[in-house]
Design an enzyme around this catalytic site. Structure first.
Site, PDB file in Angstrom:
ATOM      1  N   LYS A  45       0.518   0.274  14.937  1.00 32.39           N
ATOM      2  CA  LYS A  45       1.918   0.199  15.366  1.00 32.39           C
ATOM      3  C   LYS A  45       2.247  -0.995  16.279  1.00 32.39           C
ATOM      4  O   LYS A  45       3.429  -1.321  16.468  1.00 32.39           O
ATOM      5  CB  LYS A  45       2.310   1.484  16.118  1.00 32.39           C
ATOM      6  CG  LYS A  45       2.360   2.697  15.234  1.00 32.39           C
ATOM      7  CD  LYS A  45       3.627   2.703  14.392  1.00 32.39           C
ATOM      8  CE  LYS A  45       3.579   3.690  13.261  1.00 32.39           C
ATOM      9  NZ  LYS A  45       3.432   3.116  11.935  1.00 32.39           N
TER      10      LYS A  45
ATOM     11  N   PRO B 203      -4.865   0.934  18.463  1.00 35.30           N
ATOM     12  CA  PRO B 203      -4.576   0.409  17.126  1.00 35.30           C
ATOM     13  C   PRO B 203      -4.641   1.421  15.987  1.00 35.30           C
ATOM     14  O   PRO B 203      -4.273   1.098  14.852  1.00 35.30           O
ATOM     15  CB  PRO B 203      -5.639  -0.687  16.931  1.00 35.30           C
ATOM     16  CG  PRO B 203      -6.721  -0.352  17.885  1.00 35.30           C
ATOM     17  CD  PRO B 203      -6.094   0.361  19.035  1.00 35.30           C
TER      18      PRO B 203
ATOM     19  N   TYR C  38       3.487   6.877   9.648  1.00 32.45           N
ATOM     20  CA  TYR C  38       2.644   5.732   9.291  1.00 32.45           C
ATOM     21  C   TYR C  38       3.470   4.608   8.667  1.00 32.45           C
ATOM     22  O   TYR C  38       3.277   3.438   8.990  1.00 32.45           O
ATOM     23  CB  TYR C  38       1.515   6.168   8.335  1.00 32.45           C
ATOM     24  CG  TYR C  38       0.421   5.126   8.241  1.00 32.45           C
ATOM     25  CD1 TYR C  38      -0.630   5.115   9.153  1.00 32.45           C
ATOM     26  CD2 TYR C  38       0.452   4.129   7.266  1.00 32.45           C
ATOM     27  CE1 TYR C  38      -1.619   4.150   9.108  1.00 32.45           C
ATOM     28  CE2 TYR C  38      -0.538   3.164   7.197  1.00 32.45           C
ATOM     29  CZ  TYR C  38      -1.567   3.176   8.124  1.00 32.45           C
ATOM     30  OH  TYR C  38      -2.545   2.207   8.072  1.00 32.45           O
TER      31      TYR C  38
ATOM     32  N   HIS D  25       0.848  -1.203   0.000  1.00 36.67           N
ATOM     33  CA  HIS D  25       0.000   0.000   0.000  1.00 36.67           C
ATOM     34  C   HIS D  25       0.873   1.238   0.000  1.00 36.67           C
ATOM     35  O   HIS D  25       1.746   1.387   0.847  1.00 36.67           O
ATOM     36  CB  HIS D  25      -0.913   0.013   1.233  1.00 36.67           C
ATOM     37  CG  HIS D  25      -2.128  -0.832   1.067  1.00 36.67           C
ATOM     38  ND1 HIS D  25      -3.355  -0.492   1.579  1.00 36.67           N
ATOM     39  CD2 HIS D  25      -2.306  -2.002   0.419  1.00 36.67           C
ATOM     40  CE1 HIS D  25      -4.239  -1.427   1.258  1.00 36.67           C
ATOM     41  NE2 HIS D  25      -3.627  -2.358   0.558  1.00 36.67           N
TER      42      HIS D  25
ATOM     43  N   TYR E  84      -9.509   5.793   6.888  1.00 29.92           N
ATOM     44  CA  TYR E  84      -9.685   6.195   8.290  1.00 29.92           C
ATOM     45  C   TYR E  84     -10.693   7.325   8.289  1.00 29.92           C
ATOM     46  O   TYR E  84     -10.452   8.371   7.677  1.00 29.92           O
ATOM     47  CB  TYR E  84      -8.366   6.697   8.887  1.00 29.92           C
ATOM     48  CG  TYR E  84      -7.332   5.613   9.136  1.00 29.92           C
ATOM     49  CD1 TYR E  84      -6.487   5.174   8.125  1.00 29.92           C
ATOM     50  CD2 TYR E  84      -7.197   5.040  10.398  1.00 29.92           C
ATOM     51  CE1 TYR E  84      -5.539   4.184   8.349  1.00 29.92           C
ATOM     52  CE2 TYR E  84      -6.247   4.051  10.641  1.00 29.92           C
ATOM     53  CZ  TYR E  84      -5.418   3.624   9.617  1.00 29.92           C
ATOM     54  OH  TYR E  84      -4.485   2.653   9.853  1.00 29.92           O
TER      55      TYR E  84
END
Ligand code: RFL
Ligand code: PHB
Length: 395
Positions: free
Chosen positions: A300, A296, A388, A75, A204
């Site tokens: 990580k 979450p 990220y 991704h 998200y």
């Protein structure tokens, strides 16, 4: 009492314990893993889905990345959804070519289990009453009961990879440990379904009804989450109620595209930030969730666990092959530096994306302004992308 010995006794056969065992084997160091549950139970837990490059590299070094490379989904961006629209963060461009890999924790664990079994390395499953002993001295051991017989496993070092509820951290005298904690006033209701993901990237979503996340395990299997009250019972959420709530928290195009189906798994997880310091006590090392928990939202937890055991395996290799304890002595400090960076990111991203009891109209507008800034400022997007995809193992 049955007595045996090894170089490193590992408590817990989750991803941290199994990866540590595999990395140690590559360095010619012997280990035995002692796990209180059955292999089926360990594989039944649906958890993480996003692997950082550092984690992929460690799995590769362990010789456990063949299926991950064949089946994992690279991704290069994530989508943030708010105010009825989605905005893409191009992680690949913003980080100079980095990406994450979507591959389930269950599959990582399965690959590591298969590797360990094929190499004939010892794992004791269904061990009862596991206790680390004597780690403040020169001759530690792990005691446990298996099929009614007491065992004592003598070792040079103990690795406590037994998760947040494990015995390793609890065995350390309270006065030697400092803990830091934040408990969030909501949970995540997660559903796994045999349906194609709503989008090819993760979404998200910040919504006035609460946070939602669209993730996946493959091109045919989806993983979705909605923020829910902590006291909600999973039984009271029908599949229809879940899909309705998820759809309500997405932008119109995603809501329209969402393919629903029966849930294969449904569970509620509480959200917590937690760190125990230090991560080493004499000959006992804590690694992974045994030492720290992140909410979450930043994906990580598993990655931090992998980083810990990456550093620990190197430190132990130095001890045995170079007769140097420099790595062992700095293990806790080096881990905690990256742990706190990930704690900060996970806390920040959680705070930005969720509805808190005191968010109110002011808080909501502040969140909206920050999200707007985040997606329109190259500097802010870069900071999100850099965190990220994951910070390097040592920086
Ligand atoms: P684990 O996986 O908890 O494994 C610990 C093992 O130790 C065993 N054990 C014992 N064994 C012997 N004696 C005892 N007394 C023992 N007590 C416990 C347990 O049975 C178990 O087998 O810890 P580990 O290995 O440190 O791995 C940590 C990860 O599992 C965790 O950080 C992640 O799942 C967190 N997480 C995520 N992390 C990511 O990097 N990316 C993600 O996308 C992500 N998503 C998530 C997540 C965690 C979630 N939940 C449910 C907490 C999503 C969710 C919903
Ligand atoms: C998941 O796929 O389970 C997942 C993905 C991203 C997160 C958390 C969980 O931030």
């Amino acid at each position: 009492m049955k007595s045996s010995s090894t170089q490193v006794a590992i408590i817990g056969a989750g991803p941290a314990g199994l990866l540590l065992g595999a990395l140690l084997a590559k360095a010619g160091i012997e280990s035995v893993i002692v796990e209180q549950r059955s292999p089926e139970y360990v594989l039944g837990r649906i958890r993480a889905g996003v692997l950082e490059q550092v984690t992929v590299d460690l799995l590769e070094a362990a010789g456990a990345a063949a299926r991950l490379h064949a089946e994992g989904l690279p991704h290069e961006g994530v989508e943030l959804c708010f105010g009825g629209a989605r905005h893409r963060i191009d992680m690949h461009r913003l980080t100079g070519g980095k990406r994450v890999t979507v591959y389930g924790q269950t599959e990582v664990t399965r690959d590591l289990m298969v590797l360990r079994a094929a190499a004939g390395l010892a794992t004791v499953y269904d061990a009862a009453d596991v206790r680390p002993h004597g780690f403040d001295g020169a001759r530690p051991s792990v005691r446990f009961r298996k099929d009614g017989t007491e065992h004592e496993l003598h070792c040079d070092f103990i690795a406590g990879c037994d998760g947040y509820h494990g015995i390793s951290r609890q065995s350390v005298p309270e006065s030697a440990l400092e803990t830091f904690e934040r408990v969030y006033p909501f949970g995540w209701l997660g559903v796994l379904s045999e349906t194609p993901p709503v989008s090819h990237e993760l979404i998200y979503s910040n919504h006035e009804r609460g946070f939602a996340l669209c993730s996946m395990r493959s091109t045919t299997r989806s993983r979705y989450y909605v923020q829910c009250p902590l006291d909600d019972k999973v039984e009271s959420w029908s599949d229809d109620a879940f899909w309705g709530e998820l759809r309500a928290r997405l932008d119109p195009a995603a809501a329209e595209a969402l393919v629903t189906g029966p849930s294969i798994e449904k569970s509620i997880a509480p959200l917590r930030s937690f760190v125990a310091e230090p991560m080493r006590f004499g000959r006992l090392f804590l690694a992974g969730d045994a030492a720290h928990i992140v909410p979450p939202t930043g994906a990580k937890g598993l990655n931090l666990a992998a980083g810990d055991v990456g550093l620990l395996s190197r430190a132990l290799a130095e001890h045995y092959s170079e007769k140097s304890d420099a790595g062992i002595d700095s293990y806790s400090e080096r881990c905690l530096r990256r742990v706190w960076r990930a704690e900060r990111f996970s806390w920040w991203f959680t705070s930005l994306m969720h509805k808190f009891p005191d968010t109110g109209g002011f808080g909501q507008r502040i969140q909206r302004a920050e999200l707007d800034y985040l997606v329109h400022s190259e500097a802010a997007s870069t900071a999100l992308a850099e965190n990220y995809v994951g910070l390097p193992l040592e920086s």
